[in-house]
Design an enzyme around this catalytic site. Structure first.
Site, mmCIF file in Angstrom:
data_model
loop_
_atom_site.group_PDB
_atom_site.id
_atom_site.type_symbol
_atom_site.label_atom_id
_atom_site.label_comp_id
_atom_site.label_asym_id
_atom_site.label_seq_id
_atom_site.Cartn_x
_atom_site.Cartn_y
_atom_site.Cartn_z
ATOM 1 C CE LYS A 37 84.881 -8.679 -75.862
ATOM 2 N NZ LYS A 37 85.141 -7.779 -77.014
ATOM 3 N N GLY A 63 93.781 -3.680 -86.940
ATOM 4 C CA GLY A 63 94.546 -3.368 -85.520
ATOM 5 C C GLY A 63 93.274 -4.241 -84.490
HETATM 6 N N1 HSE Z 1 89.101 -8.683 -80.612
HETATM 7 C C1 HSE Z 1 87.861 -8.130 -79.578
HETATM 8 C C2 HSE Z 1 87.056 -7.485 -81.129
HETATM 9 C C3 HSE Z 1 88.679 -6.700 -79.604
HETATM 10 O O1 HSE Z 1 86.816 -7.416 -82.153
HETATM 11 O O2 HSE Z 1 85.676 -6.714 -80.583
HETATM 12 C C4 HSE Z 1 88.097 -6.111 -78.021
HETATM 13 O O3 HSE Z 1 87.994 -7.271 -77.356
#
Ligand code: HSE
Length: 351
Positions: free
Chosen positions: A232, A214
């Protein structure tokens, strides 16, 4: 016990816009931390919750247990809304102090979160958000709008989930010159690379496992192509350098070409491969890199890690859960508490 009766006097009133994993995580955290917050003398009342199809209002404080139940049973939190714009209705009809913007991220346009945040700031609300989208193309506008309106806009949850980094840069490292930031900023890629190296799993199989956990984005190509990491990195760089870099400024290579054989060869020589985001004032890169297995960046599984190189503090490294609804809600709660405290000081004329 009657949650509403306990709330007396002037509470800090918040709305939650977006009631998916993150919004629901926040509701759960507010419930589980009710006594802790009371002991801290913090009186937070949720007065509106909107999801994409419905709206729940309660000026005396919404019963969060019932809201969570309603969402689980019917898929919506409150009354259906014709306009499809719960955020606007909340801003126009519910008195409150702070908006939590937790709608899904749209990396391309930043919407609808960008509009929600700008409208909230224009109507005198502080904002806390987990949404990366608005910051990727409009960082400077958002910061400037908050400043002009004398409001706070906090976004710790946008990068690294529970891993403290935005406020670390802005507050604990204030006055330092940030020379470079490097880190593992995507849990899905890190999990895939870890599993491929440990078990010689092929890439598709490892991705399926990450999806089952998830943590992958709804469209996992955002993870594996390096798009999520790049988003990010832009937010970190703009925070550290007060720049207005955008997603298009990042040179991106994902992990789709990494083979189990490449990982095996690296491991034989004491290395592993990690998807590393690296930011300096004028260079933003996301790419797979060889990392010594003894290096902190060789972090395993779904964790995130970031190392900040500075002039005064030298090297600071943080790591933690980069995804998860409760972990992300933890970052949101800490931003809310920070604003609450500042708000209280202001009310007392002490700021
Ligand atoms: N899909 C992202 C990850 C979730 O795997 O880090 C958090 O931004």
């Amino acid at each position: 016990m009657n949650e509403i009766e306990e709330l007396s006097g002037l509470s800090f009133r918040i709305s939650i816009i977006g009631f998916g994993a993150v919004g629901q995580g926040l509701a759960k955290v507010l419930l589980s931390k009710r006594e802790t917050l009371q002991r801290m003398g913090i009186d937070i009342r949720v007065v509106a919750i909107a999801d994409s199809v419905s709206l729940l209002k309660g000026s005396e404080g919404i019963d969060l247990e019932k809201a969570l139940q309603a969402k689980e049973v019917s898929g919506r939190v409150g009354e259906e809304i014709d306009t499809g714009d719960g955020a606007r209705e909340v801003l126009e009809s519910v008195e409150h102090d702070l908006m939590v913007e937790a709608t899904p991220t749209d990396i391309r346009s930043g919407e609808p979160a960008l509009t929600h945040i700008l409208r909230a700031l224009a109507s005198g609300k502080h904002v806390v958000t987990s949404n990366k989208g608005p910051f990727i193309h409009n960082h400077a506008t958002l910061i400037e709008t908050a400043r002009k309106n004398d409001l706070m806009l906090r976004y710790e949850a946008t990068v690294g989930g529970a891993m403290p980094i935005i406020n670390l840069i802005q507050e604990n490292l204030a006055g330092n010159t940030i020379e470079r930031i490097e880190g593992v900023l995507n849990g899905t890629c890190n999990y895939i690379l870890t599993r491929m190296a440990d078990e010689r799993l092929d890439y598709q199989h490892a991705l399926l496992e990450a999806q089952e956990l998830g943590i992958a984005e709804a469209d996992p190509s955002y993870d594996v192509m390096g798009i999520d990491s790049a988003s990010k990195l832009v937010i970190l760089a703009n925070t550290a350098y007060e720049n207005d870099a955008t997603f298009d400024d990042v040179k991106i290579t994902g992990i789709t070409e990494i083979t189990p054989e490449a990982l095996e060869l690296a491991e034989k020589n004491g290395y592993t491969i990690r998807l590393i985001g690296e930011a300096t004032r004028d260079r933003l890169v996301v790419a797979p890199k060889l990392v010594s297995k003894r290096h902190p960046l060789a972090i395993r599984g779904t964790l995130n890690i970031a190392t900040i190189h500075t002039d005064l503090s030298k090297t600071i490294t943080v790591s933690g859960a980069g995804a998860g609804s409760i972990e992300t809600a933890s970052a949101i709660l800490s931003d809310i508490i920070h604003i609450y405290k500042r708000h209280e000081i202001k009310k007392g004329g002490g700021d």
